[in-house]
Design a protein around this motif. Structure first.
Motif: not given
Length: 169
Positions: A52-69
């Motif tokens: 009703d009040d949000s949209l959340t995108l979920y991904g695997p934990a290693h997605l963060q390493t693709l963003l910051t290493g």
């Protein structure tokens, strides 16, 4: 929450998911300028939830390493999870890497790459700059468009309600 927000979030979910997968396929990751997409496992693990009040995108934990290493760590594998060396060996095999030394195996590569990462962190981490992978996904324009969809839906709902009131229904 507003009905139009719920509808807008439900419509935006597949768009956001598709844009994120496209970013994985095409965004040139620093420092080597190659896309993050290799086998599609990361893309396949992405999903969204709209309520009703949000949209959340979920991904695997290693997605963060693709963003910051990945920073320096210890070599310990926790809770039955694969060791970094095993993950890197599988990644290299999936990617079809070819080594200068034809005698090197994917397992040897995984071990050596993991040792370097444990000591120094990943190349992306060492640059100190985020990859920008999702910068073209969640843009100000995208959020403005989502807000405009919600506002348009509410304007329609308000107009309909006022029309019914004025017509005495």
């Amino acid at each position: 929450m507003l009905t139009s927000a719920k509808i807008a979030f439900a419509q935006a979910g597949p768009e956001l998911l598709a844009a994120t997968i496209e970013a994985l396929r095409t965004h040139r990751q620093p420092p080597r300028g190659r896309p993050a997409y290799t086998t599609g496992k990361t893309a396949a693990a992405l999903h969204f939830e709209a309520d009703d009040d949000s949209l959340t995108l979920y991904g695997p934990a290693h997605l963060q390493t693709l963003l910051t290493g990945r920073g320096p760590t210890t070599a310990a594998g926790a809770g039955g999870e694969p060791k970094l060396s095993e993950i890197l060996a599988q990644w290299a095999e999936d990617k079809g890497l070819q080594f200068d030394d034809p005698r090197m195996t994917f397992q040897q590569f995984g071990f050596l790459a993991a040792r370097k990462m444990h000591e120094q962190g990943s190349a992306l981490y060492r640059t100190g700059e985020p990859s920008g992978l999702l910068d073209k996904v969640l843009t100000e324009d995208y959020l403005d468009t989502l807000l405009a969809r919600i506002a348009a839906g509410e304007m329609t709902a308000i107009t309909t309600a006022l029309t019914h009131v004025l017509q005495g229904k």
